[in-house]
Design a protein around this motif. Structure first.
Motif, PDB file in Angstrom:
ATOM      1  N   LEU A 161       0.851  -1.194   0.000  1.00  0.00           N
ATOM      2  CA  LEU A 161       0.000   0.000   0.000  1.00  0.00           C
ATOM      3  C   LEU A 161       0.882   1.238   0.000  1.00  0.00           C
ATOM      4  O   LEU A 161       1.944   1.265   0.629  1.00  0.00           O
ATOM      5  N   LEU A 162       0.409   2.295  -0.677  1.00  0.00           N
ATOM      6  CA  LEU A 162       1.114   3.578  -0.694  1.00  0.00           C
ATOM      7  C   LEU A 162       0.098   4.708  -0.613  1.00  0.00           C
ATOM      8  O   LEU A 162      -1.048   4.565  -1.054  1.00  0.00           O
ATOM      9  N   GLY A 163       0.533   5.847  -0.086  1.00  0.00           N
ATOM     10  CA  GLY A 163      -0.316   7.038  -0.069  1.00  0.00           C
ATOM     11  C   GLY A 163      -1.533   6.884   0.820  1.00  0.00           C
ATOM     12  O   GLY A 163      -1.491   6.234   1.869  1.00  0.00           O
ATOM     13  N   ASP A 164      -2.639   7.481   0.398  1.00  0.00           N
ATOM     14  CA  ASP A 164      -3.845   7.500   1.222  1.00  0.00           C
ATOM     15  C   ASP A 164      -4.397   6.115   1.514  1.00  0.00           C
ATOM     16  O   ASP A 164      -5.154   5.932   2.464  1.00  0.00           O
ATOM     17  N   ALA A 165      -4.037   5.125   0.725  1.00  0.00           N
ATOM     18  CA  ALA A 165      -4.520   3.770   0.987  1.00  0.00           C
ATOM     19  C   ALA A 165      -4.087   3.277   2.359  1.00  0.00           C
ATOM     20  O   ALA A 165      -4.774   2.461   2.974  1.00  0.00           O
ATOM     21  N   CYS A 166      -2.950   3.760   2.854  1.00  0.00           N
ATOM     22  CA  CYS A 166      -2.467   3.324   4.166  1.00  0.00           C
ATOM     23  C   CYS A 166      -2.360   4.447   5.183  1.00  0.00           C
ATOM     24  O   CYS A 166      -2.231   4.173   6.387  1.00  0.00           O
ATOM     25  N   HIS A 167      -2.447   5.716   4.760  1.00  0.00           N
ATOM     26  CA  HIS A 167      -2.323   6.796   5.747  1.00  0.00           C
ATOM     27  C   HIS A 167      -3.058   8.072   5.313  1.00  0.00           C
ATOM     28  O   HIS A 167      -2.518   9.170   5.424  1.00  0.00           O
ATOM     29  N   ALA A 168      -4.290   7.953   4.870  1.00  0.00           N
ATOM     30  CA  ALA A 168      -5.057   9.163   4.571  1.00  0.00           C
ATOM     31  C   ALA A 168      -5.100  10.037   5.820  1.00  0.00           C
ATOM     32  O   ALA A 168      -5.307   9.545   6.930  1.00  0.00           O
ATOM     33  N   MET A 169      -4.884  11.328   5.642  1.00  0.00           N
ATOM     34  CA  MET A 169      -4.766  12.226   6.791  1.00  0.00           C
ATOM     35  C   MET A 169      -5.562  13.504   6.564  1.00  0.00           C
ATOM     36  O   MET A 169      -5.963  13.827   5.438  1.00  0.00           O
ATOM     37  N   ALA A 170      -5.794  14.237   7.634  1.00  0.00           N
ATOM     38  CA  ALA A 170      -6.422  15.547   7.518  1.00  0.00           C
ATOM     39  C   ALA A 170      -5.522  16.457   6.685  1.00  0.00           C
ATOM     40  O   ALA A 170      -4.295  16.291   6.680  1.00  0.00           O
ATOM     41  N   PRO A 171      -6.082  17.447   5.983  1.00  0.00           N
ATOM     42  CA  PRO A 171      -5.289  18.203   5.010  1.00  0.00           C
ATOM     43  C   PRO A 171      -4.533  19.404   5.577  1.00  0.00           C
ATOM     44  O   PRO A 171      -3.908  20.130   4.815  1.00  0.00           O
ATOM     45  N   PHE A 172      -4.523  19.595   6.890  1.00  0.00           N
ATOM     46  CA  PHE A 172      -4.142  20.899   7.428  1.00  0.00           C
ATOM     47  C   PHE A 172      -2.644  21.168   7.494  1.00  0.00           C
ATOM     48  O   PHE A 172      -2.239  22.293   7.714  1.00  0.00           O
ATOM     49  N   MET A 173      -1.803  20.153   7.313  1.00  0.00           N
ATOM     50  CA  MET A 173      -0.366  20.389   7.200  1.00  0.00           C
ATOM     51  C   MET A 173       0.069  20.434   5.734  1.00  0.00           C
ATOM     52  O   MET A 173       1.218  20.772   5.438  1.00  0.00           O
ATOM     53  N   GLY A 174      -0.814  20.054   4.815  1.00  0.00           N
ATOM     54  CA  GLY A 174      -0.470  20.059   3.407  1.00  0.00           C
ATOM     55  C   GLY A 174       0.538  18.989   3.016  1.00  0.00           C
ATOM     56  O   GLY A 174       1.311  19.174   2.076  1.00  0.00           O
ATOM     57  N   HIS A 175       0.520  17.832   3.711  1.00  0.00           N
ATOM     58  CA  HIS A 175       1.556  16.828   3.474  1.00  0.00           C
ATOM     59  C   HIS A 175       1.046  15.507   2.940  1.00  0.00           C
ATOM     60  O   HIS A 175       1.842  14.585   2.722  1.00  0.00           O
ATOM     61  N   GLY A 176      -0.246  15.353   2.709  1.00  0.00           N
ATOM     62  CA  GLY A 176      -0.754  14.074   2.254  1.00  0.00           C
ATOM     63  C   GLY A 176      -0.100  13.601   0.972  1.00  0.00           C
ATOM     64  O   GLY A 176       0.401  12.466   0.888  1.00  0.00           O
ATOM     65  N   MET A 177      -0.086  14.457  -0.049  1.00  0.00           N
ATOM     66  CA  MET A 177       0.505  14.078  -1.321  1.00  0.00           C
ATOM     67  C   MET A 177       2.021  13.975  -1.211  1.00  0.00           C
ATOM     68  O   MET A 177       2.644  13.040  -1.758  1.00  0.00           O
ATOM     69  N   ASN A 178       2.653  14.903  -0.505  1.00  0.00           N
ATOM     70  CA  ASN A 178       4.103  14.857  -0.339  1.00  0.00           C
ATOM     71  C   ASN A 178       4.527  13.572   0.356  1.00  0.00           C
ATOM     72  O   ASN A 178       5.513  12.933  -0.021  1.00  0.00           O
ATOM     73  N   CYS A 179       3.771  13.159   1.369  1.00  0.00           N
ATOM     74  CA  CYS A 179       4.065  11.917   2.076  1.00  0.00           C
ATOM     75  C   CYS A 179       3.882  10.715   1.158  1.00  0.00           C
ATOM     76  O   CYS A 179       4.672   9.768   1.184  1.00  0.00           O
ATOM     77  N   GLY A 180       2.849  10.746   0.307  1.00  0.00           N
ATOM     78  CA  GLY A 180       2.642   9.665  -0.651  1.00  0.00           C
ATOM     79  C   GLY A 180       3.772   9.557  -1.656  1.00  0.00           C
ATOM     80  O   GLY A 180       4.227   8.447  -1.983  1.00  0.00           O
ATOM     81  N   PHE A 181       4.241  10.693  -2.158  1.00  0.00           N
ATOM     82  CA  PHE A 181       5.390  10.669  -3.073  1.00  0.00           C
ATOM     83  C   PHE A 181       6.625  10.103  -2.363  1.00  0.00           C
ATOM     84  O   PHE A 181       7.417   9.355  -2.953  1.00  0.00           O
ATOM     85  N   GLU A 182       6.787  10.453  -1.080  1.00  0.00           N
ATOM     86  CA  GLU A 182       7.931   9.948  -0.328  1.00  0.00           C
ATOM     87  C   GLU A 182       7.807   8.444  -0.096  1.00  0.00           C
ATOM     88  O   GLU A 182       8.820   7.724  -0.071  1.00  0.00           O
ATOM     89  N   ASP A 183       6.573   7.944   0.062  1.00  0.00           N
ATOM     90  CA  ASP A 183       6.371   6.491   0.124  1.00  0.00           C
ATOM     91  C   ASP A 183       6.978   5.815  -1.101  1.00  0.00           C
ATOM     92  O   ASP A 183       7.707   4.821  -0.993  1.00  0.00           O
TER      93      ASP A 183
END
Length: 454
Positions: free
Chosen positions: A301-323
């Motif tokens: 699993l990568l990205g929101d499939a394993c760690h969907a998060m609230a949007p308030f730090m602006g890191h959801g997509m950045n964290c997924g790319f880092e995955d």
């Protein structure tokens, strides 16, 4: 598999990526040159032909972690051409004051980009990558982790397709994650108490180099600059509970009255506010936590499939790319899928938990005008950061402008909180305005060990 008797069976081979969002597209571009054919299966229509997903925020943020992946794929220049730099956030407080907080101490920007434009650019780049094939309107109904195989439903019926690997980039409601749960994974999928509406905000009255927000404690309105000069606004309220919540302010008129009473200046600047509030859809915010991300050498699993998060730090997509980058780095170093997947899971889970926690907490920090005690702690924290710049780095700056472990950043920030609390309990709020020499002495007296841990 469901309806096996009716499903055609095919042996495809190669890698299947379920989900053609930004993380799925990035994963395909990394993997195809290394491992051969990659098939991306997306249940929605092609967004470049009017099949875009509704209900998502208009803008997403790119910071150092995201740019690293784009740079390695040769896409950074093309993406930067459609981005807008944002240097900080401006809080418009209920008492009429405003306060700008830079994202970094040297005013480096993060970058705002319209989600739809970025998504289309990434899809074009993925399809231009040799070995990548994207199939739209392919609904993955079930996944068998052991083969691995996927059952796909489309206009031609149902087909069971076997691959060498299956990667789940299919978001908060992941079908691939559901398959992992059947093998013992524990997943928590939660709808936050917050709901939101996207509101178009005209430009010309706000500084376009900053993000703006209006905190009221029980509601939050935020506006993000767009390259057009206008802003993408977001109204956040609770789903249910006492006013203001969407359950209470049911009619468009009630919602308008609430908005005007709490966000007077934005209300005056948006001429069609009443119409937007009455017709714009109300979106939910889902979070996901999962204790297992991989299955043997077959599935991840990568990205929101394993760690969907609230949007308030602006890191959801950045964290997924880092995955994706972390997984590929492990594959490059081990040349062994089982070892690489195991290492990827071990490295990323703690970091994902940390940034998910920080993202949710950041909403409460933004939505609530600071009480006096909180304001004292924040001011003392800022003074320590200014007085010991090599030892204390603001949390957001470390998240956005480094590739340090999110978990390490969170641990260090908690230690700084403990130091601030200790200093205030020893010396009182007057320490906030003390001279630099006295503050240094108080920090020294608090113990070298405490300072060293931070």
């Amino acid at each position: 598999m469901r309806d096996n008797q009716m499903a055609r069976s095919e042996e495809r081979g190669g890698i299947a990526i379920v989900g053609a969002g930004p993380v799925g597209a990035i994963a395909a571009m990394y993997l195809a040159p290394r491992f051969g054919p990659v098939t991306v299966l997306e249940r929605r229509a092609d967004p470049r032909r009017g099949g875009g997903r509704r209900g998502r925020s208009i803008t997403v943020m790119l910071s150092t972690r995201g740019w690293r992946a784009l740079s390695e794929l040769g896409l950074d220049a093309a993406v930067r051409a459609i981005c807008l730099p944002i240097h900080g956030r401006c809080a418009h407080l209920p008492d009429g004051r405003s306060h700008v907080s830079p994202y970094s101490r040297d005013w480096r920007p993060i970058w705002s980009v319209e989600r739809a434009r970025l998504h289309c650019l990434l899809l074009d780049a993925a399809e231009a990558t040799p070995g990548v094939k994207i199939l739209f309107e392919q609904r993955v109904r079930e996944v068998d982790p052991d083969v691995p195989a996927v059952e796909v439903e489309n206009g031609d019926g149902s087909t069971r397709m076997a691959y060498s690997r299956v990667l789940g980039c299919d978001g908060a409601h992941s079908v691939v994650r559901a398959a992992l749960v059947t093998r013992g994974a524990q997943a928590v999928v939660r709808r936050l108490e917050l709901a939101h509406q996207e509101i178009d905000v005209p430009g010309g009255w706000l500084d376009p180099s900053t993000m703006h927000y209006w905190p009221t404690g029980d509601a939050l309105f935020a506006a993000f600059p767009l390259p057009s000069g206008n802003f993408a606004g977001s109204l956040f309220l609770r789903h249910e509970g006492p006013a203001p919540s969407y359950a209470v302010v049911e009619s468009g008129q009630d919602l308008l009255e609430m908005f005007v009473s709490r966000f007077g200046k934005p209300a005056a600047a948006i001429p069609d506010l009443a119409d937007q509030l009455s017709v714009k859809s109300i979106g939910t915010i889902m979070t996901v936590s999962c204790d297992r991300w991989v299955w043997r050498d077959k599935l991840a699993l990568l990205g929101d499939a394993c760690h969907a998060m609230a949007p308030f730090m602006g890191h959801g997509m950045n964290c997924g790319f880092e995955d994706v980058r972390t997984l590929v780095d492990r594959l490059d170093s081990t040349q062994n899928w089982a070892a690489a997947l195991a290492a990827y899971e071990k490295i990323r889970i703690e970091d994902a938990h940390a940034i998910s926690y920080l993202s949710y907490q950041h909403y409460h920090h933004m939505a609530n005008p600071p009480a006096e005690s909180i304001a004292h702690a924040e001011e003392l924290r800022n003074r320590l950061i200014a007085l010991f710049p090599d030892r204390f780095v603001p949390l957001y700056e470390r998240c956005a402008f480094t590739e340090e472990s999110y978990a390490a950043v969170l641990k260090d920030d908690r230690r700084l909180d403990s130091l601030v609390e200790d200093l205030l309990s020893r010396h009182g709020a007057e320490l906030v305005s003390a001279s630099n020499s006295r503050l240094r002495a108080c920090v020294s007296a608090a113990g070298i060990a405490s300072l060293g841990e931070c």
